[in-house]
Design a protein around this motif. Structure first.
Motif, PDB file in Angstrom:
ATOM      1  N   LEU A 143      59.887 -16.576 -36.326  1.00  0.00           N
ATOM      2  CA  LEU A 143      57.963 -16.598 -35.619  1.00  0.00           C
ATOM      3  C   LEU A 143      58.197 -15.469 -35.296  1.00  0.00           C
ATOM      4  O   LEU A 143      57.984 -14.721 -33.787  1.00  0.00           O
ATOM      5  N   GLN A 192      58.070 -16.041 -39.713  1.00  0.00           N
ATOM      6  CA  GLN A 192      56.719 -15.965 -40.002  1.00  0.00           C
ATOM      7  C   GLN A 192      56.208 -15.304 -39.295  1.00  0.00           C
ATOM      8  O   GLN A 192      56.425 -14.809 -38.684  1.00  0.00           O
ATOM      9  N   TRP A 208      52.647 -23.947 -34.584  1.00  0.00           N
ATOM     10  CA  TRP A 208      53.402 -23.867 -34.907  1.00  0.00           C
ATOM     11  C   TRP A 208      54.942 -24.939 -34.620  1.00  0.00           C
ATOM     12  O   TRP A 208      54.475 -23.949 -33.090  1.00  0.00           O
TER      13      TRP A 208
END
Length: 678
Positions: A441, A646, A677
């Motif tokens: 991420l 992501q 998340w």
């Protein structure tokens, strides 16, 4: 009664005398004749009853002239003795009136002189009161600076006696010194270069002299920082899964109050804990979610208050909280916290005076405690907090700013913090480490995700040209600037590119400039801000005596501070200028000033220490933005370089973030909504 009660009678007598045949052919004015021949006419009135009779016929007396009626009854009487007595009485009255008039004139002259002196003394008194107020303000500023410095000194003294903090800082020195080459993470900023083959640090030399291997020394220091937990007897326990969980608690879809909660296993830490700017400043919007359970640490990306300003409130609640940041950020944060505590205290006192409640988020003692808990973490080294490992990397933006690579197990999250890719006078751009590439991420700031900035060199040249124009015309330029980063950057631009223009740094901006110099003093290329054409402002003298040059001062949004005092003097000057240099909140004084300029308003109303002032707007007013954030193209480069699985956008405005996500998606980046998340 007229000033001369006899004059109307004498003028009537003059007209009678001038009408006699003997005076025919001579041009005479009756009023002038009455003045010039006054004794002759009076003598004639006494000796010639017929003249008195003629004057009685000539004299016209209105009903509203009782005094003239009384005077004429005496002077024009048929009895000579009455006439003589009346004339003597009127002459005495006239002399008395003349004396009174003379005395009145003298008194009026004296009163006028006294009034002049009174006005002069009033002016001197007002000047003295203003000078006294300025001196009091200067003394208050000095006392506040002394108090803030005392807070920092007390915190530093306590840090010197804290084994945990000492071990952390020694470890930072040890880990950033050996084998530091031009390719290492810390050395990527040219101002931080150390030459290959440089002598090892004194700490390494001391360890080797004592026969201690550097790895052993590192292990010992790490054990002090994070003591190993005692082995408990085997028992069945339920623990959380050691996967990374990320939740933005502030600064997600807004600018300010940045805070990200990171969890893995039993470890909980925050990346940033900033304040939401305003009156009053507020905690991160959802900070209660972090406070519901123990926190082990907070990692600070940089020293701006919207990223670190809430930390003292956290240490009040969690006294053993670890605070990790770069050495530069660790040195700068106490000054920012002290200023926030001061402003909160002032607001509390003001509200208490008005009988209302305003509890500050923290006070001076919390600042001392928090400064004592700070641990220095150099770029490119790791620190372990429970189940989580963190690594800092250069993020540009301001001195000491860092991005964070967070690791738990085989998962990695990259948090950019505020980031920029271009070189500034005070700091280089970001440097993405290998450990950040292809992370799970990327949590990326999006302050300027909708903007495409001109090249920085172009913007700097525009500013220099505008300042030079004002200076050449004999004016002065006020640049309100953020105290940390922007003010020092502007001062360095002026020093290197405009050495002929006098520059003053005022307020907190000047204090932090001194900090910049001391922090970088041992570097290959230390920052030199003061000297040459740049000096510290001295108020109140410079407010009026500094008539041409540049003043850089706080606050950057014209919400208070010395900038208000300078603006009150510079805005009415048609040959001078005020250049705003950064983001202006919609409710700020700077944004309001720009709207007034757009509306062609003639005055700005400000609150000067509780008093409303109308300031004429004659100076040149412009926005000269020198953003320290990556723009749209810069953010796209960061996303490409990290190449995360992501991407989540934070620290921006919702509509802009939505549009930018679409651009990222088109470029092949998978975006997730701003929120939890895992």
């Amino acid at each position: 009664m007229t000033s001369d009660p006899l004059l109307p009678i004498l003028q009537a007598a003059a007209r009678v005398l001038l009408s006699r045949p003997t005076m025919a052919g001579a041009e005479h004015d009756a009023e002038q004749f009455a003045v010039e021949r006054r004794p002759v006419i009076i003598d004639a009135l006494i000796k010639v009853p017929a003249l008195r009779s003629k004057v009685r016929e000539e004299l016209e007396i209105r009903h509203d002239q009782p005094e003239l009626h009384t005077s004429s009854s005496l002077i024009l009487s048929t009895d000579d003795d009455v006439v003589r007595a009346g004339l003597r009485l009127l002459e005495l009255l006239n002399r008395s009136d003349t004396a009174r008039e003379t005395l009145r004139t003298r008194l009026q002259t004296r009163i006028s002189g006294l009034r002049g002196k009174l006005e002069m003394e009033k002016g001197r008194h007002e000047h003295a009161v203003k000078a006294l107020q300025s001196a009091r303000n200067a003394l208050a500023d000095a006392e506040k600076r002394a108090e803030e410095l005392e807070t920092q000194v007390a915190a530093l003294q306590r840090r010197l006696h804290d084994p945990h903090v000492l071990a952390s800082n020694l470890l930072a020195i040890l880990q950033r010194s050996p084998d530091l080459t031009r390719e290492s993470a810390e050395a990527r900023d040219p101002r931080n270069e150390r030459l290959d083959g440089q002598d090892p640090s004194p700490l390494i030399v001391a360890a080797e002299t004592a026969g201690i291997a550097s790895d052993s020394l590192v292990g010992a220091l790490q054990a002090i920082i994070s003591p190993p937990q005692p082995q408990a007897s085997p028992q069945v326990t339920v623990s959380r899964e050691r996967t990374l969980r990320v939740r933005p608690l502030g600064g997600a879809t807004e600018i300010g109050g940045s805070c990200v909660l990171i969890e893995a296993g039993e470890t909980r830490l925050l990346v940033d804990a900033g304040l939401i700017p305003g009156d009053p400043a507020l905690p991160p919007r959802h900070i209660d979610e972090a406070l519901s359970e123990p926190l082990q640490a907070v990692v600070i990306t940089h020293a701006h208050t919207d990223h670190c300003g809430y930390v003292p409130a956290l240490t009040t609640r969690f006294p053993s909280l670890r605070i990790l940041a770069t050495p530069e950020t660790t040195a700068l944060m106490p000054r920012m916290w002290a200023d926030s505590a001061k402003l909160m205290g002032e607001r509390e006192r003001l509200h208490r005076r008005w009988g209302t409640d305003s509890e500050p988020l923290y006070q001076r003692d919390a600042v001392e405690l928090t400064a004592r808990r700070c641990e220095e973490v150099p770029f490119g080294v790791t620190r372990t907090i429970g189940d989580i490992t963190i690594e800092l990397f250069p993020a540009g933006h301001i001195l000491g700013a860092a991005g964070v690579v967070v690791r738990a197990g085989d998962q990695r999250v990259v948090i950019t913090g505020d980031i920029s890719g271009f070189r500034q006078e005070t700091v280089d751009g970001y440097s993405i480490p290998d450990s950040a590439r292809e992370a799970d991420l990327l949590l990326m700031e999006s302050t300027c995700c909708a903007e495409e900035h001109d090249p920085r060199e172009t913007r700097v040249k525009d500013l220099v040209r505008a300042v030079d124009d004002v200076y050449a015309a004999g004016g002065r330029v006020l640049i309100p600037a953020f105290a940390l980063g922007r003010a020092q950057e502007l001062a360095m631009i002026m020093r290197t590119r405009m050495p002929h223009v006098p520059v003053l740094l005022d307020g907190m901006a000047a204090d932090l400039a001194s900090s910049f110099e001391s922090i970088t003093g041992d570097r290959h290329s230390p920052l030199r801000i003061f000297g040459g054409n740049v000096s510290r402002a001295e108020r109140p003298e410079h407010l009026d005596m500094f008539t041409s040059g540049v003043v850089i001062t706080t606050s950057g949004m014209l919400t208070g501070g010395p900038a208000i005092e300078w603006a009150a003097r510079i805005l009415p000057e048609s040959r001078s200028a005020l250049f705003l240099s950064g983001y202006q909140d919609e409710e700020s004084g700077g944004a309001r000033l720009l709207r007034l300029v757009e509306d062609r308003a003639s005055h700005l109303t400000i609150d000067d220490r509780g008093k409303k002032k109308e300031i004429p707007l004659r100076a040149r007013i412009e926005m000269m933005r020198l953003s320290a954030h990556a723009d749209k193209r810069g953010l796209l480069d960061i996303a490409d370089e990290v190449g995360a699985r992501q991407t989540m956008l934070v620290h921006g405005l919702p509509r802009r973030q939505q549009d930018f996500r679409q651009i990222l998606e088109v470029r092949g980046h998978r975006c997730v909504a701003t929120g939890p998340w895992q």
